[in-house]
Design a protein around this motif. Structure first.
Motif, PDB file in Angstrom:
ATOM      1  N   VAL A   5       2.880 -13.513  -9.055  1.00 24.46           N
ATOM      2  CA  VAL A   5       2.810 -12.898  -7.736  1.00 24.46           C
ATOM      3  C   VAL A   5       2.167 -11.530  -7.893  1.00 24.46           C
ATOM      4  O   VAL A   5       2.658 -10.689  -8.644  1.00 24.46           O
ATOM      5  N   ARG A   6       1.061 -11.326  -7.205  1.00 23.24           N
ATOM      6  CA  ARG A   6       0.372 -10.037  -7.268  1.00 23.24           C
ATOM      7  C   ARG A   6       1.061  -9.081  -6.302  1.00 23.24           C
ATOM      8  O   ARG A   6       1.169  -9.348  -5.115  1.00 23.24           O
ATOM      9  N   ILE A   7       1.505  -7.949  -6.831  1.00 23.49           N
ATOM     10  CA  ILE A   7       2.213  -6.965  -6.005  1.00 23.49           C
ATOM     11  C   ILE A   7       1.224  -6.033  -5.316  1.00 23.49           C
ATOM     12  O   ILE A   7       1.373  -5.701  -4.155  1.00 23.49           O
ATOM     13  N   TYR A   8       0.199  -5.594  -6.065  1.00 21.68           N
ATOM     14  CA  TYR A   8      -0.855  -4.746  -5.522  1.00 21.68           C
ATOM     15  C   TYR A   8      -2.193  -5.313  -5.955  1.00 21.68           C
ATOM     16  O   TYR A   8      -2.325  -5.843  -7.052  1.00 21.68           O
ATOM     17  N   GLU A   9      -3.195  -5.169  -5.128  1.00 25.52           N
ATOM     18  CA  GLU A   9      -4.546  -5.589  -5.487  1.00 25.52           C
ATOM     19  C   GLU A   9      -5.146  -4.574  -6.458  1.00 25.52           C
ATOM     20  O   GLU A   9      -4.826  -3.380  -6.378  1.00 25.52           O
ATOM     21  N   PRO A  10      -6.014  -5.003  -7.371  1.00 24.47           N
ATOM     22  CA  PRO A  10      -6.632  -4.070  -8.317  1.00 24.47           C
ATOM     23  C   PRO A  10      -7.310  -2.904  -7.603  1.00 24.47           C
ATOM     24  O   PRO A  10      -8.041  -3.094  -6.633  1.00 24.47           O
ATOM     25  N   GLY A  11      -7.022  -1.701  -8.063  1.00 27.20           N
ATOM     26  CA  GLY A  11      -7.629  -0.494  -7.491  1.00 27.20           C
ATOM     27  C   GLY A  11      -6.957   0.028  -6.244  1.00 27.20           C
ATOM     28  O   GLY A  11      -7.238   1.136  -5.805  1.00 27.20           O
ATOM     29  N   ALA A  12      -6.055  -0.768  -5.644  1.00 27.62           N
ATOM     30  CA  ALA A  12      -5.372  -0.335  -4.422  1.00 27.62           C
ATOM     31  C   ALA A  12      -4.316   0.721  -4.768  1.00 27.62           C
ATOM     32  O   ALA A  12      -3.696   0.659  -5.835  1.00 27.62           O
ATOM     33  N   PRO A  13      -4.112   1.686  -3.879  1.00 32.32           N
ATOM     34  CA  PRO A  13      -3.058   2.676  -4.113  1.00 32.32           C
ATOM     35  C   PRO A  13      -1.700   1.983  -4.233  1.00 32.32           C
ATOM     36  O   PRO A  13      -1.467   0.955  -3.607  1.00 32.32           O
ATOM     37  N   ILE A  14      -0.827   2.552  -5.065  1.00 33.05           N
ATOM     38  CA  ILE A  14       0.512   2.000  -5.232  1.00 33.05           C
ATOM     39  C   ILE A  14       1.540   3.062  -4.852  1.00 33.05           C
ATOM     40  O   ILE A  14       1.283   4.257  -4.964  1.00 33.05           O
ATOM     41  N   THR A  15       2.683   2.628  -4.374  1.00 39.32           N
ATOM     42  CA  THR A  15       3.747   3.550  -3.992  1.00 39.32           C
ATOM     43  C   THR A  15       4.871   3.462  -5.012  1.00 39.32           C
ATOM     44  O   THR A  15       5.393   2.382  -5.274  1.00 39.32           O
TER      45      THR A  15
END
Length: 125
Positions: A5-15
């Motif tokens: 399961v991908r939590i964040y897309e590559p390069g996308a900001p993360i919290t």
């Protein structure tokens, strides 16, 4: 076999959560489970990326991950255009030393020169 399961897309900001006060624009490192803080000392191999904004202890902080775009940071010492950069104390940026520093410490490539404490524009690696 389980699914990924991908939590964040590559390069996308993360919290993540700030485990100490964080200054926007400065590098942050993993400090615990889903938490980040500025490196206490230079030469951190745990740099996640740059904080998008200021955050107080315990607050959510958006982080632009390594390898995603061009950013501005604060120089720690003189930086020349073309210098490879590593994170220094407090999340500032300093030149990476060939033959001195481990390659895992490189966080960016300076696109312009900057004097100590000035803003430096760099490509995030």
């Amino acid at each position: 076999m389980g699914d990924t399961v991908r939590i964040y897309e590559p390069g996308a900001p993360i919290t993540l959560t700030a485990s100490a006060a964080v200054t926007g624009g400065a590098d942050v490192e993993v400090s615990g489970d889903l938490t980040v803080a500025h490196p206490a000392a230079g030469d951190s191999a745990k740099i996640v990326g740059s904080a998008a904004h200021d955050a107080i202890l315990g607050a959510d902080v958006v982080v632009f991950p390594r390898g995603s775009g061009v950013r501005k940071g604060t120089a720690s010492g003189a930086i020349d255009a073309g210098d490879l950069l590593k994170s220094d104390t407090g999340g500032t940026l300093t030149p990476w030393g060939t033959g001195v520093d481990d390659a895992s410490l490189v966080v960016g490539l300076a696109l312009a020169a900057a004097a100590d404490t000035e803003s430096v524009t760099y490509l995030v690696l």
